[in-house]
Design a protein around this motif. Structure first.
Motif, PDB file in Angstrom:
ATOM      1  N   VAL A  70       7.314  -1.460   4.282  1.00  0.00           N
ATOM      2  CA  VAL A  70       7.951  -0.153   4.475  1.00  0.00           C
ATOM      3  C   VAL A  70       8.970  -0.217   5.622  1.00  0.00           C
ATOM      4  O   VAL A  70       9.264   0.793   6.251  1.00  0.00           O
ATOM      5  CB  VAL A  70       6.898   0.953   4.719  1.00  0.00           C
ATOM      6  CG1 VAL A  70       6.119   1.251   3.453  1.00  0.00           C
ATOM      7  CG2 VAL A  70       5.952   0.561   5.846  1.00  0.00           C
ATOM      8  N   ARG A  71       9.514  -1.430   5.852  1.00  0.00           N
ATOM      9  CA  ARG A  71      10.491  -1.596   6.939  1.00  0.00           C
ATOM     10  C   ARG A  71      11.696  -0.683   6.784  1.00  0.00           C
ATOM     11  O   ARG A  71      12.157  -0.087   7.756  1.00  0.00           O
ATOM     12  CB  ARG A  71      10.966  -3.042   7.027  1.00  0.00           C
ATOM     13  CG  ARG A  71       9.937  -3.985   7.608  1.00  0.00           C
ATOM     14  CD  ARG A  71      10.434  -5.392   7.543  1.00  0.00           C
ATOM     15  NE  ARG A  71      10.527  -5.760   6.111  1.00  0.00           N
ATOM     16  CZ  ARG A  71      10.999  -6.893   5.673  1.00  0.00           C
ATOM     17  NH1 ARG A  71      11.460  -7.792   6.511  1.00  0.00           N
ATOM     18  NH2 ARG A  71      11.041  -7.160   4.384  1.00  0.00           N
ATOM     19  N   LEU A 117       9.381   5.688   1.871  1.00  0.00           N
ATOM     20  CA  LEU A 117       7.977   5.481   2.256  1.00  0.00           C
ATOM     21  C   LEU A 117       7.056   5.820   1.084  1.00  0.00           C
ATOM     22  O   LEU A 117       6.144   5.048   0.752  1.00  0.00           O
ATOM     23  CB  LEU A 117       7.642   6.329   3.487  1.00  0.00           C
ATOM     24  CG  LEU A 117       6.229   6.191   4.027  1.00  0.00           C
ATOM     25  CD1 LEU A 117       5.963   4.771   4.518  1.00  0.00           C
ATOM     26  CD2 LEU A 117       5.994   7.202   5.148  1.00  0.00           C
ATOM     27  N   ALA A 118       7.292   6.957   0.456  1.00  0.00           N
ATOM     28  CA  ALA A 118       6.452   7.365  -0.683  1.00  0.00           C
ATOM     29  C   ALA A 118       6.524   6.337  -1.812  1.00  0.00           C
ATOM     30  O   ALA A 118       5.500   5.964  -2.390  1.00  0.00           O
ATOM     31  CB  ALA A 118       6.891   8.744  -1.187  1.00  0.00           C
ATOM     32  N   TRP A 122       3.419   4.079  -3.087  1.00  0.00           N
ATOM     33  CA  TRP A 122       3.026   4.226  -4.492  1.00  0.00           C
ATOM     34  C   TRP A 122       2.982   2.882  -5.200  1.00  0.00           C
ATOM     35  O   TRP A 122       2.072   2.592  -5.967  1.00  0.00           O
ATOM     36  CB  TRP A 122       3.990   5.179  -5.200  1.00  0.00           C
ATOM     37  CG  TRP A 122       3.658   5.356  -6.658  1.00  0.00           C
ATOM     38  CD1 TRP A 122       4.254   4.750  -7.710  1.00  0.00           C
ATOM     39  CD2 TRP A 122       2.638   6.194  -7.192  1.00  0.00           C
ATOM     40  NE1 TRP A 122       3.683   5.154  -8.892  1.00  0.00           N
ATOM     41  CE2 TRP A 122       2.679   6.039  -8.604  1.00  0.00           C
ATOM     42  CE3 TRP A 122       1.693   7.048  -6.641  1.00  0.00           C
ATOM     43  CZ2 TRP A 122       1.812   6.714  -9.454  1.00  0.00           C
ATOM     44  CZ3 TRP A 122       0.831   7.723  -7.490  1.00  0.00           C
ATOM     45  CH2 TRP A 122       0.890   7.556  -8.877  1.00  0.00           C
ATOM     46  N   GLN A 123       3.963   2.044  -4.899  1.00  0.00           N
ATOM     47  CA  GLN A 123       4.038   0.727  -5.544  1.00  0.00           C
ATOM     48  C   GLN A 123       2.975  -0.239  -5.058  1.00  0.00           C
ATOM     49  O   GLN A 123       2.473  -1.048  -5.825  1.00  0.00           O
ATOM     50  CB  GLN A 123       5.411   0.090  -5.299  1.00  0.00           C
ATOM     51  CG  GLN A 123       6.536   0.681  -6.094  1.00  0.00           C
ATOM     52  CD  GLN A 123       7.808  -0.083  -5.859  1.00  0.00           C
ATOM     53  OE1 GLN A 123       8.120  -0.459  -4.741  1.00  0.00           O
ATOM     54  NE2 GLN A 123       8.557  -0.323  -6.920  1.00  0.00           N
TER      55      GLN A 123
END
Length: 127
Positions: A70-71, A117-118, A122-123
């Motif tokens: 999530v960088r 971020l979402a 999710w992935q």
């Protein structure tokens, strides 16, 4: 993991700067002639978003430690703090209303960061 260390460190540093900005707004701007109550409210909004996203950087760092990349979201939150909160701080301190036109760009950067971020969570998060 270097990027986790970076996000956790920047979250801590930006959190401390947010506290300092909040204290300055509460105690240093009260007697400044050009700072109206509306401008003081704008400054406080900058501090609120600054602090919330500094804390969010901690969550980003923790997700990175879990191997969730999530960088990009973290860098977007940092950019959002600079553009959104920074424009409000400078607007109030310099009495330059035109900077208010920049603030929504920072808000958009925050929104994109939350979307990234979402998507990444999710992935990559197994339930």
């Amino acid at each position: 993991m270097p990027s986790a260390r970076m996000m956790l460190t920047l979250g801590a540093v930006l959190g401390g700067l947010g506290v300092a900005a909040g204290a300055f707004g509460a105690h240093g701007l009260e007697n400044v002639s050009h700072v109206t109550p509306d401008r003081l409210a704008a400054f406080r909004t900058g501090v609120l978003y600054h602090m919330l996203h500094a804390l969010t950087l901690f969550a980003v760092g923790l997700l990175l430690l879990q191997g969730i990349d999530v960088r990009l979201a973290g860098w977007l939150f940092i950019a959002g703090i600079v553009v959104f909160s920074g424009s409000l701080y400078v607007l109030v301190l310099t009495d330059t209303p035109i900077l208010g036109a920049i603030t929504p760009i920072g808000g958009t950067i925050f929104l994109v960061g939350w979307g990234v971020l979402a998507w990444r969570v999710w992935q990559d998060v197994a339930v």
